[in-house]
Design an enzyme around this catalytic site. Structure first.
Site, PDB file in Angstrom:
ATOM      1  N   GLY A 234       0.771  -1.319  -0.432  1.00  0.00           N
ATOM      2  CA  GLY A 234      -0.336  -0.527   0.346  1.00  0.00           C
ATOM      3  C   GLY A 234       0.472   1.891   0.042  1.00  0.00           C
TER       4      GLY A 234
ATOM      5  CG  ASP B 239       2.927  -7.222  16.595  1.00  0.00           C
ATOM      6  OD1 ASP B 239       2.042  -6.007  16.576  1.00  0.00           O
ATOM      7  OD2 ASP B 239       2.487  -7.972  17.761  1.00  0.00           O
TER       8      ASP B 239
ATOM      9  CG  ASN C 276       2.003   3.763   5.960  1.00  0.00           C
ATOM     10  OD1 ASN C 276       1.311   4.154   6.112  1.00  0.00           O
ATOM     11  ND2 ASN C 276       2.771   2.459   6.086  1.00  0.00           N
TER      12      ASN C 276
ATOM     13  CE1 TYR D  56      -7.513   3.020   9.846  1.00  0.00           C
ATOM     14  CE2 TYR D  56      -9.176   4.329   8.966  1.00  0.00           C
ATOM     15  CZ  TYR D  56      -7.867   4.329   9.063  1.00  0.00           C
ATOM     16  OH  TYR D  56      -6.884   4.697   8.313  1.00  0.00           O
TER      17      TYR D  56
ATOM     18  CB  THR E 253      -4.759   0.564   0.316  1.00  0.00           C
ATOM     19  OG1 THR E 253      -5.363   0.697   1.103  1.00  0.00           O
ATOM     20  CG2 THR E 253      -3.483   1.832   0.579  1.00  0.00           C
TER      21      THR E 253
ATOM     22  CG  MET F 134      -7.555  -0.839   5.745  1.00  0.00           C
ATOM     23  SD  MET F 134      -6.548  -0.607   6.589  1.00  0.00           S
ATOM     24  CE  MET F 134      -6.855   1.142   5.669  1.00  0.00           C
TER      25      MET F 134
END
Length: 234
Positions: free
Chosen positions: A15, A57, A84, A150, A186, A188
């Site tokens: 992405g 992670d 990002n 989100y 992207t 997502m």
């Protein structure tokens, strides 16, 4: 010979992160591409000069610490951090959201930014230079009840940046900024909307140009600001 500049891009193997990893490498940075899929990281860095794929992670303190130690050992002191990496929650009304899924979004999008920044900022301050850019979102500025985690995570990450910038002060040698790339297609974002939403995706060039200019020191006057990348002049 000029000292090699080092950049770390989280979520850098796909992405927008992949585009930013690529343009920074083109600008001469040694780029540490951070992600969770080592095979994909290996494929990406094979096409980038002086790049390093680092599995981590971002929501795990030990994983972050190990990853940053590897970057510094292999590439040198870090000049630029691009936060990002991000995920979204499953589409649901806020009160019908799965609590674990909802919280996981906060862990990656907020805790991840906090951990990466906190691990790198002291060394940048000690060196007297450094830049950190967070990939924000306009969704953090408004309600989005289909993806409440989100929306909340992007609002919280921006307030985190506000606090970091305030603590650093206007004259800090380390500059921080948050930039919204706009609605870019992207993996997502493609799965977030349906035909009834009438979505029009924009290009990645504005955010690429912003990050390039910020990395080059041309946008230090935007320290502590949230910017929507719609053009290459600021």
């Amino acid at each position: 010979m000029a000292e090699r500049r080092v950049a770390v891009v989280t979520g850098g193997s796909r992405g927008i992160g992949l585009r930013l990893s690529t343009v920074l490498a083109e600008d001469g940075f040694a780029v540490a591409v951070v992600g969770r899929d080592q095979a994909r990281l290996d494929t990406v860095v094979a096409d980038l000069p002086a790049a390093l794929g680092v599995r981590a992670d971002v929501a795990d303190p030990g994983s972050v610490a190990t990853a940053i130690d590897v970057v510094v050992e292999r590439l040198g002191p870090i000049d630029l951090l691009v936060n990002n990496a991000g995920v979204r929650d499953q589409r649901a009304l806020p009160w019908e959201s799965d609590p674990d899924d909802w919280w996981h979004t906060l862990e990656v999008n907020v805790r991840g930014v906090m951990l990466m920044t906190s691990r790198m900022l002291p060394a940048m301050l000690a060196r007297g230079s450094g830049r950190i850019v967070d990939l924000g979102s306009g969704i953090g500025q408004r309600a989005e009840p289909r993806y409440s985690a989100y929306s909340v995570s992007k609002a919280a990450a921006l307030r985190w940046l506000d606090n970091v910038a305030a603590a650093l002060g206007d004259d800090s040698p380390v500059r921080v900024v948050s930039v919204s790339p706009g609605l870019v297609q992207t993996d997502m974002t493609s799965s977030m909307w349906d035909d009834s939403d009438d979505i029009e995706f924009g290009p990645t060039e504005p955010v690429e140009g912003f990050v390039r200019r910020f990395a080059a020191g041309e946008l230090d006057h935007l320290h502590g600001r949230f910017v929507h990348a719609v053009k290459d002049t600021y």
